[in-house]
Design a protein around this motif. Structure first.
Motif, PDB file in Angstrom:
ATOM      1  N   PHE A  14       0.852  -1.189   0.000  1.00 48.39           N
ATOM      2  CA  PHE A  14       0.000   0.000   0.000  1.00 48.39           C
ATOM      3  C   PHE A  14       0.885   1.234   0.000  1.00 48.39           C
ATOM      4  CE2 PHE A  14       0.671  -1.269   4.392  1.00 48.39           C
ATOM      5  CZ  PHE A  14       0.987  -0.079   5.033  1.00 48.39           C
ATOM      6  N   ALA A  15       0.295   2.334  -0.441  1.00 55.59           N
ATOM      7  CA  ALA A  15       1.013   3.609  -0.512  1.00 55.59           C
ATOM      8  C   ALA A  15       0.215   4.663   0.233  1.00 55.59           C
ATOM      9  CB  ALA A  15       1.221   4.027  -1.960  1.00 55.59           C
ATOM     10  N   LEU A  16       0.924   5.512   0.966  1.00 52.42           N
ATOM     11  CA  LEU A  16       0.309   6.625   1.674  1.00 52.42           C
ATOM     12  C   LEU A  16       0.674   7.924   0.973  1.00 52.42           C
ATOM     13  CD1 LEU A  16       1.186   5.415   5.267  1.00 52.42           C
ATOM     14  CD2 LEU A  16      -1.120   5.555   4.319  1.00 52.42           C
ATOM     15  N   ASP A  17      -0.308   8.782   0.805  1.00 53.63           N
ATOM     16  CA  ASP A  17      -0.110  10.073   0.149  1.00 53.63           C
ATOM     17  C   ASP A  17       1.152  10.744   0.680  1.00 53.63           C
ATOM     18  OD1 ASP A  17      -0.318  12.611  -0.946  1.00 53.63           O
ATOM     19  OD2 ASP A  17      -2.490  12.687  -0.703  1.00 53.63           O
ATOM     20  N   LEU A  89      -2.153  -3.469  -4.896  1.00 55.49           N
ATOM     21  CA  LEU A  89      -1.707  -2.162  -4.434  1.00 55.49           C
ATOM     22  C   LEU A  89      -2.917  -1.308  -4.078  1.00 55.49           C
ATOM     23  CD1 LEU A  89       0.467  -0.006  -3.951  1.00 55.49           C
ATOM     24  CD2 LEU A  89       0.243   0.646  -6.360  1.00 55.49           C
ATOM     25  N   THR A  90      -2.911  -0.799  -2.847  1.00 56.11           N
ATOM     26  CA  THR A  90      -3.932   0.147  -2.397  1.00 56.11           C
ATOM     27  C   THR A  90      -3.267   1.493  -2.171  1.00 56.11           C
ATOM     28  OG1 THR A  90      -5.236  -1.600  -1.318  1.00 56.11           O
ATOM     29  CG2 THR A  90      -5.661   0.671  -0.647  1.00 56.11           C
ATOM     30  N   ASN A  91      -3.763   2.523  -2.866  1.00 61.59           N
ATOM     31  CA  ASN A  91      -3.257   3.883  -2.703  1.00 61.59           C
ATOM     32  C   ASN A  91      -4.181   4.660  -1.775  1.00 61.59           C
ATOM     33  OD1 ASN A  91      -0.819   4.581  -4.395  1.00 61.59           O
ATOM     34  ND2 ASN A  91      -2.087   3.541  -5.927  1.00 61.59           N
ATOM     35  N   PHE A  92      -3.616   5.170  -0.673  1.00 58.02           N
ATOM     36  CA  PHE A  92      -4.389   6.002   0.242  1.00 58.02           C
ATOM     37  C   PHE A  92      -4.058   7.463  -0.012  1.00 58.02           C
ATOM     38  CE2 PHE A  92      -4.025   1.993   2.694  1.00 58.02           C
ATOM     39  CZ  PHE A  92      -5.372   1.720   2.852  1.00 58.02           C
ATOM     40  N   ASP A 124     -10.748  19.336   8.248  1.00 59.04           N
ATOM     41  CA  ASP A 124     -10.056  18.125   8.699  1.00 59.04           C
ATOM     42  C   ASP A 124      -9.653  17.328   7.463  1.00 59.04           C
ATOM     43  OD1 ASP A 124      -8.973  16.195  10.286  1.00 59.04           O
ATOM     44  OD2 ASP A 124     -10.749  15.919  11.538  1.00 59.04           O
ATOM     45  N   ASN A 125      -9.004  16.215   7.663  1.00 60.03           N
ATOM     46  CA  ASN A 125      -8.632  15.375   6.530  1.00 60.03           C
ATOM     47  C   ASN A 125      -9.127  13.963   6.741  1.00 60.03           C
ATOM     48  OD1 ASN A 125      -6.718  15.024   8.620  1.00 60.03           O
ATOM     49  ND2 ASN A 125      -5.337  14.002   7.188  1.00 60.03           N
ATOM     50  N   GLU A 126      -9.470  13.319   5.672  1.00 58.01           N
ATOM     51  CA  GLU A 126      -9.939  11.934   5.691  1.00 58.01           C
ATOM     52  C   GLU A 126      -9.111  11.138   4.692  1.00 58.01           C
ATOM     53  OE1 GLU A 126     -14.080   9.350   5.137  1.00 58.01           O
ATOM     54  OE2 GLU A 126     -13.993  11.479   4.639  1.00 58.01           O
ATOM     55  N   TRP A 127      -8.575  10.020   5.154  1.00 57.76           N
ATOM     56  CA  TRP A 127      -7.754   9.180   4.279  1.00 57.76           C
ATOM     57  C   TRP A 127      -8.640   8.132   3.629  1.00 57.76           C
ATOM     58  CZ3 TRP A 127      -2.416   9.624   3.438  1.00 57.76           C
ATOM     59  CH2 TRP A 127      -1.808  10.656   4.151  1.00 57.76           C
ATOM     60  N   MET A 128      -8.556   8.067   2.321  1.00 52.66           N
ATOM     61  CA  MET A 128      -9.427   7.182   1.561  1.00 52.66           C
ATOM     62  C   MET A 128      -8.626   6.391   0.541  1.00 52.66           C
ATOM     63  SD  MET A 128     -12.698   9.686   0.863  1.00 52.66           S
ATOM     64  CE  MET A 128     -13.660   8.296   0.255  1.00 52.66           C
ATOM     65  N   ASP A 129      -9.171   5.244   0.176  1.00 54.46           N
ATOM     66  CA  ASP A 129      -8.621   4.426  -0.904  1.00 54.46           C
ATOM     67  C   ASP A 129      -8.860   5.169  -2.216  1.00 54.46           C
ATOM     68  OD1 ASP A 129      -8.133   2.598  -2.927  1.00 54.46           O
ATOM     69  OD2 ASP A 129      -9.046   0.919  -1.881  1.00 54.46           O
ATOM     70  N   ALA A 130      -7.775   5.487  -2.935  1.00 54.84           N
ATOM     71  CA  ALA A 130      -7.897   6.274  -4.163  1.00 54.84           C
ATOM     72  C   ALA A 130      -8.762   5.565  -5.194  1.00 54.84           C
ATOM     73  CB  ALA A 130      -6.511   6.554  -4.743  1.00 54.84           C
ATOM     74  N   GLY A 131      -8.652   4.247  -5.285  1.00 48.66           N
ATOM     75  CA  GLY A 131      -9.467   3.507  -6.242  1.00 48.66           C
ATOM     76  C   GLY A 131     -10.947   3.613  -5.937  1.00 48.66           C
ATOM     77  N   GLN A 132     -11.319   3.464  -4.664  1.00 48.62           N
ATOM     78  CA  GLN A 132     -12.719   3.575  -4.285  1.00 48.62           C
ATOM     79  C   GLN A 132     -13.213   5.010  -4.448  1.00 48.62           C
ATOM     80  OE1 GLN A 132     -13.134   2.006  -0.331  1.00 48.62           O
ATOM     81  NE2 GLN A 132     -12.511  -0.063  -0.907  1.00 48.62           N
ATOM     82  N   ALA A 163      -9.601  -8.149  -1.369  1.00 54.12           N
ATOM     83  CA  ALA A 163      -9.835  -7.221  -0.267  1.00 54.12           C
ATOM     84  C   ALA A 163      -8.742  -6.163  -0.247  1.00 54.12           C
ATOM     85  CB  ALA A 163      -9.855  -7.982   1.056  1.00 54.12           C
ATOM     86  N   PRO A 164      -9.100  -4.890  -0.179  1.00 56.58           N
ATOM     87  CA  PRO A 164      -8.085  -3.842  -0.127  1.00 56.58           C
ATOM     88  C   PRO A 164      -7.507  -3.710   1.275  1.00 56.58           C
ATOM     89  CG  PRO A 164     -10.269  -2.870  -0.011  1.00 56.58           C
ATOM     90  CD  PRO A 164     -10.471  -4.351  -0.198  1.00 56.58           C
ATOM     91  N   PHE A 165      -6.394  -3.007   1.371  1.00 58.02           N
ATOM     92  CA  PHE A 165      -5.854  -2.652   2.668  1.00 58.02           C
ATOM     93  C   PHE A 165      -6.783  -1.618   3.310  1.00 58.02           C
ATOM     94  CE2 PHE A 165      -2.407  -4.410   0.326  1.00 58.02           C
ATOM     95  CZ  PHE A 165      -1.526  -4.970   1.254  1.00 58.02           C
ATOM     96  N   GLU A 166      -6.761  -1.549   4.632  1.00 53.09           N
ATOM     97  CA  GLU A 166      -7.700  -0.671   5.331  1.00 53.09           C
ATOM     98  C   GLU A 166      -6.981   0.078   6.450  1.00 53.09           C
ATOM     99  OE1 GLU A 166     -11.604  -1.016   8.267  1.00 53.09           O
ATOM    100  OE2 GLU A 166     -11.042  -2.715   6.994  1.00 53.09           O
ATOM    101  N   ILE A 167      -7.200   1.386   6.522  1.00 56.13           N
ATOM    102  CA  ILE A 167      -6.664   2.184   7.625  1.00 56.13           C
ATOM    103  C   ILE A 167      -7.593   2.039   8.824  1.00 56.13           C
ATOM    104  CG2 ILE A 167      -6.127   4.516   8.430  1.00 56.13           C
ATOM    105  CD1 ILE A 167      -5.338   5.267   5.633  1.00 56.13           C
ATOM    106  N   MET A 168      -7.071   1.488   9.907  1.00 54.29           N
ATOM    107  CA  MET A 168      -7.865   1.325  11.119  1.00 54.29           C
ATOM    108  C   MET A 168      -7.777   2.560  12.016  1.00 54.29           C
ATOM    109  SD  MET A 168      -7.043  -2.643  12.107  1.00 54.29           S
ATOM    110  CE  MET A 168      -8.300  -2.634  13.382  1.00 54.29           C
TER     111      MET A 168
END
Length: 546
Positions: A14-17, A89-92, A124-132, A163-168
């Motif tokens: 996975f990748a983080l912005d 690959l999940t892009n956040f 505020d900011n919200e982290w999301m899966d770029a694909g979704q 299943a994508p990666f998920e930010i908990m």
């Protein structure tokens, strides 16, 4: 096991912005120039402590939870707790959003009406899966459409959605925008309404933050990440090691302890069951006051944390702190003796139970010990446990534990990797002390059923050493600033295989059982190396152009 021997594995991640966490959040984290607006990279990864307890000799990793989780620290001071997925690959990405909060009902109320003065609006900011996110935008523009189970983007035929990666969880651990240098994820310690704690340290202040991670149910209710404790006043330089320990007390109670060590030579024990209350702190006698030597790495040998009731006498004479120094030496201290010295009012650091030169005597490439790892049972300790804890009579007629040992792995500034057996035995003195020695002591000596030197090693400093489990010392892994990961056979000294191709030096390794290895070293990406795949899946290949 066959994939480990043959070097067969699959890769996903996975990748983080790469933008700063604070850039879109409410906390300004770079005003002092620590994070000057450049790209944000992953600085460290950490596996949950329960992952090291799994017995990998079993057919299945039954001791591990179904959801595999890792903690990730970044160079802007942010921390993410990620549930691993199966997607390649999940892009956040970080998406700004407006948050409207209702204040006190009595505020701003005039003549029975609500004039809006009690409401606040913030970004505020919200982290999301770029694909979704992209799919949601397309569906919104074209109208809601049913998802085709066999059709993917651009007409690709995906037979099964992975299943994508998920930010908990995610939070900003430091407001100064300093890189997370040391990260510990303990999923055993914590309250009933949490999934564990995360301990972080950033920069050179020496402060340690302990964060309590809410359960998934609590997260759904909007519970923020609370800082459970701020541990300070002991360290005056950067933290090099954070480890949790379990200590036994005479009444058979267990105490959850945090061990910390910093470059200035200070190391300490904190009581996590009492909000981080300081138990003991001192400065290693091996750190010179003129700054010619510093503490570079540390680890703990703590069989009480994974051997249920091994001692049975409320003592902790098997729990040892190991410190690696910039001058090539290793120092060892028995935890029980440190606690006893603190209870007696002794302020100076006790004499180490172990001291020997591990690196730098013959390489000419730098002498510092840059990585250290306690590798579990030694050859003597294993046989003693099989006999139910070997003991022998002393001259006074009492019983005393026989000679025991554990494995110690060290990595050097010169790229060398070495394995040692640390032997310990109680002396008949009063009070009794533990005498420790290393083996081999001479270059001509050899270890029993194990290799001492591992070649060719790394082309640069070794940055981390890891094992799949405390229950399996047959192989181990090292990574270095040369951007490679090596897997070694502990018995033969053979390099089983090497992973290259990382874009930068690797600072940490996170093993999740016998199948998964998580690494940094790819800037904003985190790699998950899967050794549980079928061999024919490896032959299909992967497109690594991330």
């Amino acid at each position: 096991a066959r994939n480990w021997r043959r070097g067969n594995w699959g890769v996903r991640g996975f990748a983080l912005d790469k933008s700063s966490y604070a850039a879109t959040g409410t906390t300004a984290g770079a005003e002092d120039g620590s994070n000057d607006g450049g790209p944000v990279h992953v600085s460290v990864v950490a596996a949950p402590t329960s992952a090291s307890f799994a017995d990998v000799s079993l057919p299945q990793d039954g001791a591990l939870p179904a959801d595999r989780i890792v903690a990730v620290g970044r160079t802007d001071g942010s921390v993410f707790v990620i549930k691993l997925g199966e997607e390649y690959l999940t892009n956040f990405v970080s998406v700004p959003k407006l948050v409207v909060e209702q204040g006190d009902k009595n505020e701003g109320r005039s003549g029975g009406g609500n004039d809006g003065a009690a409401m606040t609006v913030r970004v505020d900011n919200e982290w999301m899966d770029a694909g979704q996110l992209k799919k949601g935008m397309r569906d919104e523009q074209a109208g809601t459409m049913p998802e085709c189970p066999t059709g993917g983007e651009d007409g690709d035929q995906t037979t099964q959605k992975q299943a994508p990666f998920e930010i908990m969880h995610q939070f900003l651990a430091t407001e100064q925008g300093e890189p997370i240098d040391c990260l510990l994820f303990d999923d055993v310690v914590g309250r009933n309404d949490s999934i564990g704690i995360v301990c972080t340290s950033a920069g050179g202040s020496g402060d340690i933050c302990v964060w309590s991670l809410p359960s998934t149910d609590a997260k759904a209710k909007g519970v923020a990440i609370p800082r459970a404790a701020l541990l300070g006043g002991v360290h005056s330089d950067g933290i090099v090691s954070l480890e949790t320990m379990v200590l036994q007390s005479p009444n058979a109670d267990e105490r959850n302890i945090l061990f910390s060590a910093s470059r200035d030579g200070a190391f300490a024990l904190w009581d996590l069951d009492r909000d981080g209350e300081l138990i003991f702190s001192t400065r290693c006698g091996g750190v010179e006051t003129d700054g010619t030597a510093s503490l570079t790495c540390a680890d703990v040998s703590n069989p009480n944390s994974w051997e249920d009731g091994y001692d049975g006498d409320g003592e902790n004479d098997n729990d040892v702190i190991l410190l690696g120094m910039s001058n090539g030496y290793v120092f060892g201290y028995v935890v029980q003796e440190l606690i006893s010295s603190a209870a007696s009012g002794q302020s100076d650091c006790p004499e180490p139970n172990l001291r020997f030169r591990a690196h730098g005597t013959d390489s000419g490439k730098g002498e510092a010990v840059t990585a250290i790892k306690c590798g579990g049972d030694g050859t003597i300790l294993s046989s003693a446990r099989l006999r139910g804890g070997a003991e022998r009579p002393t001259s006074s007629g009492s019983r005393s534990r026989s000679l025991s040992s554990f494995i110690l792995l060290t990595g050097g500034e010169d790229g060398s990797v070495k394995q040692w057996e640390i032997l310990s035995q109680k002396t008949p003195s009063s009070p009794p002390k533990v005498r420790m020695e290393h083996w081999p002591r001479l270059s001509s000596q050899r270890m029993k059923r194990r290799s001492h030197l591992f070649s060719p090693g790394h082309d640069g400093p070794v940055s981390s050493i890891a094992q799949q489990s405390k229950c399996d010392s047959s192989k181990f892994l090292t990574c270095g600033q040369d951007g490679s990961v090596c897997v070694w056979s502990a018995s033969s000294g053979e390099e089983l295989f090497r992973m290259d191709g990382f874009s930068s030096g690797i600072s940490s390794l996170a093993c999740l059982g016998r199948e998964l290895l998580v690494t940094d070293g790819m800037e904003g990406y985190v790699c998950v190396h899967d050794f549980g795949i079928e061999e024919d899946a490896v032959s299909d290949g992967y497109d690594l152009e991330w």
